[in-house]
Write a protein that holds these residues in place. Structure first.
Motif, PDB file in Angstrom:
ATOM      1  N   SER A   1       0.836  -1.210   0.000  1.00 32.16           N
ATOM      2  CA  SER A   1       0.000   0.000   0.000  1.00 32.16           C
ATOM      3  C   SER A   1       0.866   1.252   0.000  1.00 32.16           C
ATOM      4  O   SER A   1       0.613   2.208  -0.753  1.00 32.16           O
ATOM      5  CB  SER A   1      -0.929  -0.007   1.225  1.00 32.16           C
ATOM      6  OG  SER A   1      -1.788  -1.130   1.199  1.00 32.16           O
ATOM      7  N   TYR A   2       1.908   1.248   0.847  1.00 30.80           N
ATOM      8  CA  TYR A   2       2.857   2.365   0.854  1.00 30.80           C
ATOM      9  C   TYR A   2       3.543   2.489  -0.514  1.00 30.80           C
ATOM     10  O   TYR A   2       3.750   3.589  -1.031  1.00 30.80           O
ATOM     11  CB  TYR A   2       3.923   2.162   1.925  1.00 30.80           C
ATOM     12  CG  TYR A   2       3.444   2.344   3.346  1.00 30.80           C
ATOM     13  CD1 TYR A   2       2.792   3.511   3.737  1.00 30.80           C
ATOM     14  CD2 TYR A   2       3.673   1.376   4.312  1.00 30.80           C
ATOM     15  CE1 TYR A   2       2.366   3.693   5.044  1.00 30.80           C
ATOM     16  CE2 TYR A   2       3.254   1.540   5.619  1.00 30.80           C
ATOM     17  CZ  TYR A   2       2.603   2.696   5.988  1.00 30.80           C
ATOM     18  OH  TYR A   2       2.182   2.872   7.287  1.00 30.80           O
ATOM     19  N   PHE A   3       3.903   1.337  -1.071  1.00 35.11           N
ATOM     20  CA  PHE A   3       4.607   1.311  -2.350  1.00 35.11           C
ATOM     21  C   PHE A   3       3.753   1.915  -3.461  1.00 35.11           C
ATOM     22  O   PHE A   3       4.252   2.674  -4.305  1.00 35.11           O
ATOM     23  CB  PHE A   3       4.979  -0.139  -2.685  1.00 35.11           C
ATOM     24  CG  PHE A   3       5.635  -0.326  -4.020  1.00 35.11           C
ATOM     25  CD1 PHE A   3       6.908   0.156  -4.254  1.00 35.11           C
ATOM     26  CD2 PHE A   3       4.966  -0.990  -5.044  1.00 35.11           C
ATOM     27  CE1 PHE A   3       7.519  -0.020  -5.491  1.00 35.11           C
ATOM     28  CE2 PHE A   3       5.570  -1.176  -6.279  1.00 35.11           C
ATOM     29  CZ  PHE A   3       6.845  -0.685  -6.503  1.00 35.11           C
ATOM     30  N   ALA A   4       2.472   1.577  -3.482  1.00 33.77           N
ATOM     31  CA  ALA A   4       1.569   2.097  -4.519  1.00 33.77           C
ATOM     32  C   ALA A   4       1.487   3.622  -4.451  1.00 33.77           C
ATOM     33  O   ALA A   4       1.552   4.307  -5.482  1.00 33.77           O
ATOM     34  CB  ALA A   4       0.183   1.481  -4.354  1.00 33.77           C
ATOM     35  N   VAL A   5       1.364   4.163  -3.248  1.00 29.07           N
ATOM     36  CA  VAL A   5       1.285   5.624  -3.079  1.00 29.07           C
ATOM     37  C   VAL A   5       2.597   6.283  -3.490  1.00 29.07           C
ATOM     38  O   VAL A   5       2.620   7.300  -4.193  1.00 29.07           O
ATOM     39  CB  VAL A   5       0.932   5.973  -1.620  1.00 29.07           C
ATOM     40  CG1 VAL A   5       0.990   7.482  -1.404  1.00 29.07           C
ATOM     41  CG2 VAL A   5      -0.439   5.434  -1.257  1.00 29.07           C
ATOM     42  N   ALA A   6       3.728   5.690  -3.041  1.00 28.75           N
ATOM     43  CA  ALA A   6       5.043   6.253  -3.367  1.00 28.75           C
ATOM     44  C   ALA A   6       5.298   6.227  -4.875  1.00 28.75           C
ATOM     45  O   ALA A   6       5.869   7.166  -5.440  1.00 28.75           O
ATOM     46  CB  ALA A   6       6.138   5.482  -2.628  1.00 28.75           C
ATOM     47  N   MET A   7       4.882   5.130  -5.541  1.00 32.58           N
ATOM     48  CA  MET A   7       5.059   5.031  -6.989  1.00 32.58           C
ATOM     49  C   MET A   7       4.237   6.106  -7.715  1.00 32.58           C
ATOM     50  O   MET A   7       4.726   6.745  -8.665  1.00 32.58           O
ATOM     51  CB  MET A   7       4.644   3.642  -7.468  1.00 32.58           C
ATOM     52  CG  MET A   7       5.662   2.564  -7.191  1.00 32.58           C
ATOM     53  SD  MET A   7       7.079   2.655  -8.298  1.00 32.58           S
ATOM     54  CE  MET A   7       6.346   2.046  -9.818  1.00 32.58           C
ATOM     55  N   GLU A   8       3.007   6.303  -7.277  1.00 33.71           N
ATOM     56  CA  GLU A   8       2.159   7.313  -7.909  1.00 33.71           C
ATOM     57  C   GLU A   8       2.767   8.703  -7.749  1.00 33.71           C
ATOM     58  O   GLU A   8       2.834   9.486  -8.704  1.00 33.71           O
ATOM     59  CB  GLU A   8       0.756   7.272  -7.301  1.00 33.71           C
ATOM     60  CG  GLU A   8      -0.210   8.248  -7.959  1.00 33.71           C
ATOM     61  CD  GLU A   8      -1.603   8.171  -7.375  1.00 33.71           C
ATOM     62  OE1 GLU A   8      -2.544   8.654  -8.026  1.00 33.71           O
ATOM     63  OE2 GLU A   8      -1.742   7.634  -6.262  1.00 33.71           O
ATOM     64  N   ASN A   9       3.258   9.011  -6.541  1.00 35.29           N
ATOM     65  CA  ASN A   9       3.883  10.317  -6.295  1.00 35.29           C
ATOM     66  C   ASN A   9       5.136  10.492  -7.148  1.00 35.29           C
ATOM     67  O   ASN A   9       5.374  11.575  -7.700  1.00 35.29           O
ATOM     68  CB  ASN A   9       4.230  10.465  -4.814  1.00 35.29           C
ATOM     69  CG  ASN A   9       2.995  10.548  -3.933  1.00 35.29           C
ATOM     70  OD1 ASN A   9       1.903  10.873  -4.415  1.00 35.29           O
ATOM     71  ND2 ASN A   9       3.145  10.260  -2.659  1.00 35.29           N
TER      72      ASN A   9
END
Length: 572
Positions: free
Chosen positions: A381-389
């Motif tokens: 979940s953290y990874f998905a947000v970081a990738m989008e940013n």
């Protein structure tokens, strides 16, 4: 931790020479004392087996609280019986842990260790005057000797364990870690149970085993629950830290690298795959790691839903855990190496929608736990947000640094890069720095004749040619209008002049194709370009001077001299 094959062979040899002979010597010197109490003996063996099947695993190190049972067994039946039960407990423990074939040497290694602990502790006890079947309540001296036996057994066990870690496993870490503290505390908490069991057994026979077994079982469950909660809390704290670190990364590759690095530090990862959903119906591999190598080719074909393990996880939108290869190999598409055993596959979600899958694999069986699956799910979940940013940042950065038409770097980026290169020149990290300024000849006439759209087509095709010609030798940027610049670190003036001449000829000798002109659907035209070359520090000592002198060479030495030529700056 790997152990050399020669060391493994030596361990088996030591066991063969030491343990059988030592057991026979012990039987002859300290014969068992149970006077036909076979049922009692069997009951103690069952209790020993139950304890061996209830280990606590701390930092992948099994800790089983056998000392209290061994103490009661030793005091009740003598050294030989305790030694046999301890050997049986080790075998049962390793069976319970299901050690892989490459670690089968741990069986003789632990048998040797427990034999030495039992033998030396028993010899010390008997040498100080201890007897089998003492009355601990009425004889304080016997109670003291039993305590000495327990302490010697514990200390000797720790000495041998540390020896094995440093000299056999070649461990570099500190021995006095959390697992040492937990084992020490639990050992000394449970040792009184051994004294209680022995004294109860002398008064109420086998009923003592039932009375004492319940408190031990409760204590063992409490310890397991406590350690499990501590472990989960540690994982959650670590996951939060990793989430913050990923959020600070501004590049997609940086986020992916950090994600894989932290997963590999937390879990046993030999192979890792990260897939991204593309075109709404396919999974595409974006990163593949094997034994720490991050540069592997991404030659795995795209997966549909329900294809392979990752496609199945995508379809079900649910994480899956496989303990052995037998459980997952019938679902695999053959992309995972044959020596992989454990697999942990987790969907990457954003806004309740699966946008990718991360798959981790280990060569060890049962390498992953359900707790770890939950933590990886949180990290995804953290990874998905970081990738989008990171993707948003890269798009924004690209838009601010690149020309929207030609996709080359723009003037703002060129100025920044030029300043950085001059800093390297000042610090002697660069020997020379050359600059080529290019201007298309009579470009206004092209726009007037064929239209501005055709002019844009020429600019785009020229940008592509420049990128292809320069490649990694330097940086190409659009300077403005029909002007381009090429910055060449560690390229002297002569070589820069030759490169500029090569560019000039490639422009003049190969026509440009216009797809849509004012009068024709497709048309080819020839254009030419003039160029100026200057080099620092020979021609300039600061960034603006280098640009100014290259520009002067362009207009004075090339444009005024008839165009379609290259001129180098000269101070004369």
């Amino acid at each position: 931790m790997t152990v050399a094959a020669k060391t493994k062979r030596n361990i088996f040899l030591v066991w063969l020479l030491l343990v059988p002979a030592g057991m026979w010597f012990t039987y002859q010197t300290f014969p068992p004392h149970f006077s036909g109490k076979w049922v009692d003996l069997l009951a103690f063996l069952i209790l020993t087996s139950v304890v061996a099947f209830m280990p606590m695993v701390i930092n992948n190190t099994p800790i089983f609280l056998i000392q209290w049972v061994s103490l009661a067994t030793f005091l009740s039946f003598g050294l030989f019986v305790e030694m046999v039960f301890a050997q049986a407990a080790v075998i049962l423990l390793l069976l319970r842990l299901r050690i892989p074939n490459e670690q089968i040497f741990r069986v003789p290694l632990n048998l040797i260790m427990f034999f030495i602990v039992s033998f030396v502790s028993g010899i010390v006890y008997y040498s100080l005057g201890g007897q089998t079947g003492p009355s601990l309540i009425n004889d304080p001296h016997s109670l003291w000797l039993a305590g000495v036996y327990a302490v010697v057994s514990y200390l000797l066990n720790q000495v041998i364990v540390s020896f094995n870690l440093y000299f056999i496993y070649k461990s570099k870490g500190s021995y006095f870690g959390k697992d040492f503290v937990v084992e020490t505390v639990t050992t000394f908490i449970t040792l009184p149970l051994g004294f209680v069991l022995y004294m109860f057994y002398n008064h109420v026979d086998l009923l003592a085993l039932v009375i004492v077994a319940f408190p031990f079982a409760s204590l063992s469950i409490i310890f397991k629950l406590y350690y499990a909660s501590e472990k989960i809390n540690a994982y959650l704290q670590k996951a939060a830290e990793i989430g913050h670190q990923m959020a600070e990364r501004l590049e997609v590759n940086g986020v992916i690298d950090l994600f894989i690095q932290k997963l590999s530090e937390m879990l046993p990862v030999d192979y890792a795959y990260i897939f991204e959903v593309v075109n709404e119906d396919e999974l595409q591999l974006i990163r593949r790691i094997q034994d720490g190598d991050h540069e592997l080719p991404l030659n795995i074909p795209k997966l549909k839903k329900n294809e392979g393990i990752s496609g199945f996880v995508w379809l079900k939108e649910k994480a899956h855990l496989y303990a052995t290869g037998k459980q997952w190999k019938r679902y695999s598409k053959g992309n995972i190496p044959a020596d992989a055993e454990s697999i942990l596959a987790v969907p990457i979600r954003k806004n309740k929608k699966v946008i990718g899958v991360v798959l981790l694999a280990s060569k060890r069986k049962r390498a992953y736990e359900k707790t770890q699956l939950m933590i990886v799910d949180i990290l995804c979940s953290y990874f998905a947000v970081a990738m989008e940013n990171a993707k948003h940042y890269e798009v924004t950065k690209s838009q601010s640094e690149r020309c929207a038409l030609t996709k080359l770097y723009n003037y703002r980026y060129f100025e920044k890069l030029l300043t950085e290169e001059f800093d390297k020149l000042y610090q002697f990290e660069r020997k020379v720095l050359s600059l080529i300024i290019l201007d298309i000849d009579h470009f206004k006439a092209v726009n007037d004749t064929y239209g501005h759209q055709s002019g844009n087509e020429i600019l785009c095709e020229l940008a592509a040619r420049l990128n292809s010609l320069i490649d990694s030798r330097g940086t190409v940027a659009r300077y403005g209008g029909e002007e381009f610049v090429v910055l060449l670190p560690d390229v002297d003036k002569e070589e820069a002049y030759q490169m500029a001449e090569m560019i000039r000829q490639s422009i003049a000798n190969w026509p440009f194709t216009l797809q849509q002109t004012l009068e024709f659907k497709q048309h080819q035209i020839k254009i030419t370009a003039s160029m100026g070359v200057a080099t620092a520090p020979e021609d300039a000592e600061e960034p603006l001077a280098l640009v100014r002198h290259a520009d002067r060479a362009l207009y004075v030495g090339a444009k005024r001299a008839g165009r379609n030529r290259v001129a180098e700056y000269s101070s004369c």
